[in-house]
Design an enzyme around this catalytic site. Structure first.
Site, PDB file in Angstrom:
ATOM      1  N   ASP A  27      -3.037   1.351  12.567  1.00 40.04           N
ATOM      2  CA  ASP A  27      -3.380   2.325  11.537  1.00 40.04           C
ATOM      3  C   ASP A  27      -3.516   3.698  12.185  1.00 40.04           C
ATOM      4  O   ASP A  27      -4.252   3.860  13.159  1.00 40.04           O
ATOM      5  CB  ASP A  27      -4.700   1.936  10.864  1.00 40.04           C
ATOM      6  N   ASP A  86      -2.420   6.533   7.346  1.00 40.05           N
ATOM      7  CA  ASP A  86      -3.461   6.599   6.331  1.00 40.05           C
ATOM      8  C   ASP A  86      -3.494   7.965   5.652  1.00 40.05           C
ATOM      9  O   ASP A  86      -3.526   9.002   6.332  1.00 40.05           O
ATOM     10  CB  ASP A  86      -4.819   6.314   6.987  1.00 40.05           C
ATOM     11  N   GLU A  89       0.891   5.924   3.611  1.00 36.25           N
ATOM     12  CA  GLU A  89       0.105   5.828   2.384  1.00 36.25           C
ATOM     13  C   GLU A  89       0.229   7.150   1.636  1.00 36.25           C
ATOM     14  O   GLU A  89      -0.219   8.189   2.119  1.00 36.25           O
ATOM     15  CB  GLU A  89      -1.361   5.540   2.697  1.00 36.25           C
ATOM     16  N   HIS A 128      -6.892  -3.619   1.625  1.00 37.10           N
ATOM     17  CA  HIS A 128      -8.329  -3.536   1.887  1.00 37.10           C
ATOM     18  C   HIS A 128      -9.056  -2.598   0.935  1.00 37.10           C
ATOM     19  O   HIS A 128     -10.292  -2.576   0.920  1.00 37.10           O
ATOM     20  CB  HIS A 128      -8.564  -3.080   3.329  1.00 37.10           C
ATOM     21  N   ASP A 129      -8.316  -1.814   0.148  1.00 34.17           N
ATOM     22  CA  ASP A 129      -8.913  -0.865  -0.791  1.00 34.17           C
ATOM     23  C   ASP A 129      -8.810  -1.314  -2.244  1.00 34.17           C
ATOM     24  O   ASP A 129      -9.176  -0.554  -3.144  1.00 34.17           O
ATOM     25  CB  ASP A 129      -8.232   0.505  -0.661  1.00 34.17           C
TER      26      ASP A 129
END
Length: 564
Positions: free
Chosen positions: A107, A207, A260, A335-336
């Site tokens: 990440d 991210d 993202e 994860h979100d």
């Protein structure tokens, strides 16, 4: 039907043909008994990943961090957080994955750092080289520079008493945004990226990367929008320039990139991908916004039901819109997000059928599929009692904002939203067995295990041939063996049908047909589907699926793949 072996034709890349498995380290597997998942715990499970058949692990942040946002607040990009282990243990994990031909993607969190990062500490002291590393703005301590809002609720600015100025943080106040206008910031990021590339990683998940560019002057946002300021800080004026610098840094390495990028349309995405800026693929969020309320994610009047025809239109727009222009990242959860079977399926009596339908969808679309840990066994949402037990700062901030704005009077009025949207649903520990704490840890888990772990766990799933896990494994293998499921063109059928999602994938003379009854009731398939002289059933999530599907009655959440 074209299969593995010597392949020719499409514009090939290993990451297009891969299946990616996302690991949230804190919740995956704990090897040292402190209740927190760690790198040794992941290494203990690499054979599990190999047996499932995945090709890439996307590892959420394990960098040194005060954990204000569970690792997305980085204190030192070149160190491993002691909660997760050591750099030597990270290297052992990387090697264990590589020994099994599984690649490792890290990440890349470079929109912001932790407020405890050395750069921020030196910037707040106005040390010459670091003074401009973040977005600072002078002004009255009681009057923020503009009306932008944080993703986690409240103003996007905080006043720093040490420097006597405001600093920008689009997320938590402990996550100050880096100032990418500063060439030295970009040089520091480049050096860090190169350092990790030399450690033989296989790419980056980037991210919040379309937040890097902020407009000069920090103009006010429309106060009537769901997230005030979003039109200014998403896809800002110099974003392409910054992304090109990152891509240039990666050139010469055989790596994958996935960015993202919520709030991005297809044409803008195409500019960032492939022959444009050169990113590999991106995560967009349009299909994840269909169940939000009229006033956004945390609208007390939401969430809305997902309308399947609208969902098909969104998916189709990206499937066809990026054809020959870019590459899709195919996902429903991470994860979100809430657990996919609870959000898009049925986590009750039809959990197996709906979870396998979702697997069929993910693994037969055009693009690289992403599986979030636990989805391969049908893990479900937890049930929370208000904010009691909630760890997610995003959920806490959103509910507090609703109260501050007078949208609700008490937390209890938002309980339905908490139990639908909280990111904590995806962060309950992985359910390995029916042992204490689901086999996740010998200690006390950092977050409670879902109460249903005795019925839903890896051991149970692997022990049954008709389980969700076995179905994922077979579909992953099917995708690996057949080019058509990777490179075939997508065409939608029955676009307005309220329950049936049907589409084909076509590659040269071959065609696959996917039929999904996305409903809790039986549905007769009426309307035009592609005709063929012969149609073979390849796989389905029921034992006796009709062949051909034309005019057949598909049972609740029945899913089938045919060679047509």
């Amino acid at each position: 039907m074209t299969s593995g072996g010597a392949r020719a034709g499409p514009d090939r890349s290993w990451w297009k043909e891969a299946v990616v498995y996302q690991i949230y380290p804190r919740s995956f597997n704990d090897a040292d008994g402190d209740g927190i998942g760690d790198l040794r715990g992941i290494t203990e499970r690499v054979d599990y990943l190999d047996d499932l058949g995945v090709d890439v692990v996307w590892l959420c942040p394990v960098y040194d961090s005060p954990q204000a946002d569970n690792g997305y607040d980085v204190r030192d990009y070149r160190a491993i957080d002691p909660e997760f282990g050591t750099m030597t243990q990270w290297e052992t994990l990387r090697s264990a994955l590589h020994d099994r031909d599984i690649r490792l993607v890290m990440d890349l969190v470079v929109n912001h750092t932790s407020s405890e990062h050395e750069w921020f500490q030196r910037s707040r002291r106005e040390e010459a080289e670091y003074a401009g590393y973040y977005h600072w703005h002078d002004g009255d301590p009681d009057d923020p520079p503009n009306n932008w809002q944080s993703f986690f609720g409240g103003p996007a600015w905080s006043y720093d008493e040490t420097r006597g100025e405001w600093y920008l943080h689009l997320f938590h106040e402990n996550q100050p945004d880096l100032n990418w206008r500063n060439p030295r910031v970009r040089e520091s990021i480049t050096e860090m990226i190169e350092w990790w590339l030399e450690k033989e990683i296989d790419g980056f998940r980037m991210d919040a990367v379309n937040l890097l560019s902020k407009p000069g002057g920090y103009p006010d946002g429309d106060p009537d929008t769901d997230l005030v300021g979003a039109s200014h800080f998403f896809n800002g004026p110099r974003l392409e320039e910054y992304l090109r610098e990152i891509v240039e840094t990666l050139s010469g390495y055989d790596v994958m990139t996935v960015a993202e990028m919520s709030n991005t349309d297809v044409d803008t995405a195409a500019d960032y991908l492939g022959d444009g800026v050169g990113l590999g693929m991106l995560f967009q969020s349009a299909h994840l916004e269909l169940d939000t309320g009229p006033d956004g994610l945390w609208d007390p009047n939401g969430p809305d039901e997902i309308d399947l025809p609208a969902f098909k239109r969104v998916i189709g727009r990206w499937q066809t819109g990026l054809q020959n222009r870019g590459w899709n990242a195919v996902f429903l959860g991470n994860h979100d997000q809430p657990r996919i079977v609870s959000r898009f399926g049925d986590d009750g009596k039809d959990r197996r059928e709906s979870a396998t339908l979702l697997a069929t969808f993910l693994l037969t679309l055009s693009g690289t599929p992403y599986i979030y840990q636990g989805d391969e066994i049908g893990m479900t949402n937890e049930e929370f009692d208000g904010l009691d037990g909630i760890d997610d700062i995003g959920t806490i901030g959103a509910v507090e904002e609703l109260i501050d704005r007078g949208r609700i009077d008490a937390v209890a009025e938002a309980e339905h939203l908490i139990n639908y949207w909280s990111r904590d649903h995806a962060r309950t520990p992985m359910q390995w067995s029916d042992d204490a704490h689901a086999g996740f840890t010998d200690g006390e888990p950092w977050f409670p295990v879902n109460d249903n772990y005795r019925a839903i766990n890896v051991d149970r799933e692997r022990g049954h041939e008709d389980s969700i896990w076995q179905y994922y494994r077979r579909l992953i293998d099917l995708r690996h063996r057949h080019d058509i499921l990777v490179y075939g063109e997508y065409e939608l059928y029955l676009p307005d049908h309220p329950d049936i999602y049907a589409y084909t994938r076509t590659l040269e003379d071959d065609r696959a047909l996917v039929v999904l009854n996305w409903a809790e009731t039986a549905t007769e398939i009426e309307g035009p589907l592609p005709e063929a002289e012969s149609m073979d059933l390849v796989t389905s999530n029921y034992d006796d699926t009709a062949t051909p599907p034309h005019g057949a009655v598909f049972r609740p959440y029945e899913a089938a793949v045919y060679w047509a």
